[in-house]
Motif scaffolding. Structure first.
Motif, short mmCIF file in Angstrom:
data_model
loop_
_atom_site.label_atom_id
_atom_site.label_comp_id
_atom_site.label_asym_id
_atom_site.label_seq_id
_atom_site.Cartn_x
_atom_site.Cartn_y
_atom_site.Cartn_z
N ALA A 188 0.89 -1.14 -0.02
CA ALA A 188 0.06 -0.07 0.01
C ALA A 188 0.85 1.30 -0.08
CB ALA A 188 -0.76 0.15 1.16
N VAL A 189 0.46 1.92 -0.97
CA VAL A 189 1.38 3.44 -0.90
C VAL A 189 0.36 4.71 -0.83
CG1 VAL A 189 2.79 4.73 -2.68
CG2 VAL A 189 2.97 2.37 -2.53
N PRO A 190 0.83 5.51 -0.12
CA PRO A 190 -0.04 6.79 0.03
C PRO A 190 0.04 7.73 -0.80
CG PRO A 190 1.80 6.82 1.77
CD PRO A 190 1.76 5.28 1.12
N PHE A 191 -1.05 8.46 -1.23
CA PHE A 191 -0.80 9.64 -2.07
C PHE A 191 -1.46 10.99 -1.29
CE2 PHE A 191 -4.73 7.40 -3.56
CZ PHE A 191 -5.31 8.24 -3.46
N GLY A 192 -0.86 12.39 -1.69
CA GLY A 192 -1.50 13.22 -1.06
C GLY A 192 -2.55 14.09 -1.51
N VAL A 193 -3.02 15.07 -1.22
CA VAL A 193 -4.22 16.00 -1.47
C VAL A 193 -4.05 16.30 -2.99
CG1 VAL A 193 -5.61 17.98 -1.13
CG2 VAL A 193 -4.78 16.72 0.80
N PRO A 194 -2.83 16.54 -3.29
CA PRO A 194 -2.89 17.02 -4.73
C PRO A 194 -2.99 15.68 -5.68
CG PRO A 194 -1.11 17.91 -3.94
CD PRO A 194 -1.64 17.03 -2.89
N GLY A 195 -2.60 14.66 -5.35
CA GLY A 195 -2.78 13.54 -5.95
C GLY A 195 -4.38 12.96 -6.08
N ALA A 196 -4.92 13.19 -4.78
CA ALA A 196 -6.23 12.63 -4.59
C ALA A 196 -7.26 13.84 -5.63
CB ALA A 196 -6.95 13.24 -3.30
N ASP A 197 -6.83 15.14 -5.82
CA ASP A 197 -7.35 15.96 -6.72
C ASP A 197 -7.20 15.52 -8.03
OD1 ASP A 197 -8.16 17.55 -4.47
OD2 ASP A 197 -6.49 18.79 -4.81
N ALA A 198 -6.09 15.16 -8.52
CA ALA A 198 -5.80 14.71 -9.84
C ALA A 198 -6.61 13.45 -10.27
CB ALA A 198 -4.26 14.56 -10.08
N ILE A 199 -6.62 12.51 -9.14
CA ILE A 199 -7.54 11.36 -9.26
C ILE A 199 -8.91 11.53 -9.78
CG2 ILE A 199 -8.34 9.16 -8.29
CD1 ILE A 199 -5.35 8.90 -7.16
N GLY A 200 -9.39 12.63 -8.81
CA GLY A 200 -10.74 12.88 -8.89
C GLY A 200 -11.00 13.45 -10.40
N ALA A 201 -10.39 14.43 -10.84
CA ALA A 201 -10.62 14.93 -11.89
C ALA A 201 -10.58 14.05 -13.14
CB ALA A 201 -9.54 16.21 -12.38
N TRP A 202 -9.61 12.88 -13.19
CA TRP A 202 -9.43 12.01 -14.16
C TRP A 202 -10.63 11.23 -14.11
CZ3 TRP A 202 -7.71 10.03 -18.26
CH2 TRP A 202 -7.50 8.63 -18.58
N LEU A 203 -11.28 10.74 -13.08
CA LEU A 203 -12.17 9.85 -13.00
C LEU A 203 -13.56 10.34 -13.38
CD1 LEU A 203 -11.15 7.72 -9.80
CD2 LEU A 203 -11.19 7.04 -12.23
N ARG A 204 -13.70 11.69 -12.98
CA ARG A 204 -14.89 12.67 -13.28
C ARG A 204 -15.03 12.68 -14.93
NH1 ARG A 204 -13.25 15.50 -9.04
NH2 ARG A 204 -12.92 17.17 -10.52
N ILE A 205 -13.94 13.33 -15.31
CA ILE A 205 -13.75 13.72 -16.72
C ILE A 205 -13.28 13.04 -17.45
CG2 ILE A 205 -13.36 16.05 -18.14
CD1 ILE A 205 -13.50 17.41 -15.42
N GLY A 206 -11.77 12.52 -17.38
CA GLY A 206 -10.80 12.24 -18.28
C GLY A 206 -11.25 10.88 -18.54
N ARG A 207 -11.28 9.87 -17.87
CA ARG A 207 -11.54 8.47 -18.09
C ARG A 207 -12.86 8.17 -18.85
NH1 ARG A 207 -12.99 3.64 -16.77
NH2 ARG A 207 -11.57 1.80 -17.04
N PRO A 208 -13.90 8.64 -18.55
CA PRO A 208 -15.04 8.50 -19.10
C PRO A 208 -15.02 9.04 -20.54
CG PRO A 208 -15.45 9.62 -16.96
CD PRO A 208 -14.05 9.50 -16.96
N ALA A 209 -14.20 9.97 -20.83
CA ALA A 209 -14.21 10.56 -22.16
C ALA A 209 -13.42 9.52 -23.07
CB ALA A 209 -13.40 11.88 -22.44
#
Length: 307
Positions: A188-209
């Motif tokens: 298990a590897v932790p990621f920070g708040v910037p990583g969480a923000d980047a993941i959120g944007a990717w899953l909401r907008i990037g990946r679905p497209a």
């Protein structure tokens, strides 16, 4: 590539099956071991047309390595080939193809470990900002590229581990990645708040497209919807670093080196860094302490009047 006797070709095929199915080695390791083993068997076959595995002794192994050394092969490569030979002869003994292991007395040449090139902290920060600015227009590929560099730097995972992530590899609540590393070992590897923000944007907008029938459970996707390829990830890293003045041209592993170095410079415990990076040996992690000391020495030599 020279043709091997059919008996040796069959032997290589069985050895490959053992590496892949019995030992769970990565494809990269399998390719390297098979190439080195083919080189050894080609050398053995070239000594005498009637050569068999019974002729494979420590003198043949040393002669094989000596010929490569004389040809200018690097110490690190010779060390790897020594390891490959040991693995192969141990398999021969284990499968009772030979009686005694001829590589027991084979000594690997010590490779000269060079300090890895890393980004300075301002350069790493500039690289993250460059990736963020590219994603500002919410373009799906740009959002993915921002996430690639963010995760490589903030977690220090290998590029193969990054590309192998699935959707269920992300624990959003605890901000953890479930990573499958070398030898199929999970950590298990932790990621920070910037990583969480980047993941959120990717899953909401990037990946679905980008997602389509080829996507499956893959977390990161290529432009055509399939799982992200390591070569694509490398191209992204090179492109981002081109936008950072004075930054060295590093690949994804350069971000891994950088993450480890910056963790230690920030006061992280060496054993914690070892666990985060998935190093089997502490000696591998200790290399980064030398990077920090080397940087400290350079600053001292430049700045101190008594240096």
């Amino acid at each position: 590539m020279e043709n091997l006797p059919s008996a040796f070709e069959q032997l290589l095929a069985e050895y490959a099956d053992d590496l892949r199915l019995g030992r769970g080695r990565s494809e990269h390791t399998i390719r390297a071991y098979l190439a080195d083993t083919r080189s050894l068997l080609t050398f053995l076959a070239g000594l005498d047309e009637q050569s068999t595995l019974g002729d494979l002794d420590v003198h043949v192994l040393r002669a094989w390595l000596a010929g490569q050394s004389a040809a200018g092969v690097a110490r690190s490569t010779l060390s790897r080939r020594t390891s490959a030979a040991r693995n192969f002869t141990a398999w021969l003994v284990r499968t009772r193809r030979i009686g005694a292991d001829p590589a027991v007395r084979l000594v690997a040449p010590k490779s000269r470990r060079t300090l890895p090139t890393v980004l300075r902290q301002p350069q790493a920060e500039a690289a993250m900002k460059a990736a963020e600015s590219g994603a500002a227009q919410q373009d799906p590929v740009a959002l993915r590229d921002r996430l690639i560099v963010e995760l490589l730097y903030s977690t220090g995972i290998r590029v193969g581990e990054l590309c192998g992530l699935d959707l269920d590899s992300v624990d959003h609540e605890r901000r953890l990645l479930r990573v499958i590393g070398k030898g199929d070992k999970e950590r298990a590897v932790p990621f920070g708040v910037p990583g969480a923000d980047a993941i959120g944007a990717w899953l909401r907008i990037g990946r679905p497209a980008l997602a389509n029938a080829r996507s499956g459970a893959a977390f990161l996707l290529g432009r055509r919807g399939g799982r992200l390829d390591q070569r694509q990830a490398r191209a992204v890293v090179h492109e981002v670093l081109e936008a950072v003045p004075g930054a060295p041209d590093l690949g994804p592993h350069g971000f891994r080196h950088t993450a480890a170095t910056h963790l230690l410079e920030g006061g992280a415990d060496l054993r914690v860094v070892q666990e985060l990076l998935g190093h089997a040996s502490m000696a591998t992690t200790q290399l980064y302490t030398h990077v920090s000391v080397a940087r400290l020495r350079a600053v001292h030599d430049q700045a101190h009047p008594r240096a």
